[in-house]
Design an enzyme around this catalytic site. Structure first.
Site, PDB file in Angstrom:
ATOM      1  N   ASP A   8       0.879  -1.166   0.000  1.00  0.00           N
ATOM      2  CA  ASP A   8       0.000   0.000   0.000  1.00  0.00           C
ATOM      3  C   ASP A   8       0.925   1.227   0.000  1.00  0.00           C
ATOM      4  O   ASP A   8       2.071   1.139   0.454  1.00  0.00           O
ATOM      5  CB  ASP A   8      -0.853  -0.036   1.273  1.00  0.00           C
ATOM      6  CG  ASP A   8      -1.633   1.236   1.476  1.00  0.00           C
ATOM      7  OD1 ASP A   8      -2.390   1.599   0.566  1.00  0.00           O
ATOM      8  OD2 ASP A   8      -1.468   1.880   2.536  1.00  0.00           O
ATOM      9  N   ASP A  10       0.046   5.100   0.723  1.00  0.00           N
ATOM     10  CA  ASP A  10      -0.129   6.091   1.782  1.00  0.00           C
ATOM     11  C   ASP A  10      -0.263   5.408   3.150  1.00  0.00           C
ATOM     12  O   ASP A  10      -1.151   4.592   3.352  1.00  0.00           O
ATOM     13  CB  ASP A  10      -1.364   6.949   1.487  1.00  0.00           C
ATOM     14  CG  ASP A  10      -1.368   8.211   2.314  1.00  0.00           C
ATOM     15  OD1 ASP A  10      -0.276   8.675   2.676  1.00  0.00           O
ATOM     16  OD2 ASP A  10      -2.456   8.716   2.613  1.00  0.00           O
TER      17      ASP A  10
HETATM   18  P1  B16 Z   1      -6.962  10.065  -4.042  1.00  0.00           P
HETATM   19  P2  B16 Z   1      -3.626   4.270  -0.152  1.00  0.00           P
HETATM   20  C1  B16 Z   1      -5.518   6.157  -0.183  1.00  0.00           C
HETATM   21  O1  B16 Z   1      -4.192   5.766  -0.462  1.00  0.00           O
HETATM   22  C2  B16 Z   1      -5.543   7.063   1.048  1.00  0.00           C
HETATM   23  O2  B16 Z   1      -5.158   6.320   2.216  1.00  0.00           O
HETATM   24  C3  B16 Z   1      -6.940   7.580   1.250  1.00  0.00           C
HETATM   25  O3  B16 Z   1      -6.970   8.455   2.353  1.00  0.00           O
HETATM   26  C4  B16 Z   1      -7.407   8.310  -0.029  1.00  0.00           C
HETATM   27  O4  B16 Z   1      -8.742   8.767   0.114  1.00  0.00           O
HETATM   28  C5  B16 Z   1      -7.313   7.342  -1.219  1.00  0.00           C
HETATM   29  O5  B16 Z   1      -5.976   6.884  -1.328  1.00  0.00           O
HETATM   30  C6  B16 Z   1      -7.716   8.008  -2.533  1.00  0.00           C
HETATM   31  O6  B16 Z   1      -6.787   9.009  -2.832  1.00  0.00           O
HETATM   32  O7  B16 Z   1      -7.997  11.049  -3.641  1.00  0.00           O
HETATM   33  O8  B16 Z   1      -5.571  10.652  -4.171  1.00  0.00           O
HETATM   34  O9  B16 Z   1      -7.348   9.283  -5.286  1.00  0.00           O
HETATM   35  O10 B16 Z   1      -3.507   4.185   1.343  1.00  0.00           O
HETATM   36  O11 B16 Z   1      -4.564   3.251  -0.746  1.00  0.00           O
HETATM   37  O12 B16 Z   1      -2.278   4.302  -0.840  1.00  0.00           O
HETATM   38 MG    MG Z   2      -2.833   3.248   3.251  1.00  0.00          MG
END
Ligand code: B16
Ligand code: MG
Length: 210
Positions: A8, A10
């Site tokens: 993953d 973030d």
């Molecule tokens: P975006 P991951 C996720 O990343 C985040 O943890 C989450 O907070 C966010 O809403 C989601 O990506 C979508 O992100 O708005 O940039 O498309 O943890 O799956 O890497």
């Molecule tokens: Mg994450």
């Protein structure tokens, strides 16, 4: 031993939680919806539109599809402008060392992220060069806890889910990995989730459990 690891992004390789929080908070404030760091935790690993639905639910607010698209777009503009300050220094030495050691062992690596901004984040932080494949919010139709993002990641690596481990910081991400038949490893928030197959306190510990 596993032949591949899907990370993953973030919360595992890099933390942009605070930027997501700042951007969502400004939207919630405009709508008059109380939103703090505790509520922000509910959005971990969840897609952009599903995150907005959670925030609207907190305020018992129901909006049209067009209004929702507009809010999601404005949140993303704010988030992306904050992302622009990211540099390679945002990646810890532990993360870099672990990725290098995995490569030396011949283990394939991929990113499995819900984010549509994953490739931008990988580029800004210099992380892109460490990975054999990227599966993210731009190539999926169903967000975590659906296993699609990790199944695509394994497919891009040319491996079966059984040959791969997934490292996740979100409960929704561990559910997603388990549903896809992967060996799930929880870190951060997900290190206390009972459904994770294994739990680690830091990314370097990966090297001794896979
Ligand atoms: P975006 P991951 C996720 O990343 C985040 O943890 C989450 O907070 C966010 O809403 C989601 O990506 C979508 O992100 O708005 O940039 O498309 O943890 O799956 O890497
Ligand atoms: Mg994450």
């Amino acid at each position: 031993m596993k032949q591949g690891i899907i990370f993953d992004l973030d919360g595992v390789l890099i933390s942009t939680d605070e930027m997501h929080y700042t951007a969502w908070k400004s939207i919630a404030d405009e709508l008059g919806i109380p939103f703090g760091r505790k509520e922000n935790n509910l959005l971990r690993g969840v897609s952009r539109m599903a995150s907005l639905d959670i925030i609207l639910g907190l305020g018992n607010l129901s909006l049209t599809e067009e209004e929702k698209q507009n809010l999601a777009e404005r949140k993303n503009d704010r988030y992306v402008s904050l992302l622009r300050s990211l540099t390679p220094e945002a990646v810890t030495q532990d993360v870099r060392d672990t990725l290098i050691k995995l490569k030396r062992r011949g283990i394939k690596t991929a990113v499995g992220s819900s984010s549509k901004n994953a490739k931008l984040i990988l580029k800004l932080t210099g992380l892109a060069e460490y990975f054999d494949a990227v599966s993210d919010g731009t190539n999926i139709t169903k967000s975590k806890p659906d296993p699609e993002v990790f199944l695509k990641g394994a497919d891009y690596l040319g491996l079966s889910p059984q040959a791969c481990a997934v490292v996740e910081d979100a409960v929704a991400g561990i559910d997603s990995a388990n549903a896809g038949g992967f060996y799930s490893i929880g870190i951060g928030d997900a290190a206390s989730y009972e459904k994770a197959d294994a739990k680690i306190g830091n990314i370097g510990e990966l090297l001794s459990i896979i």
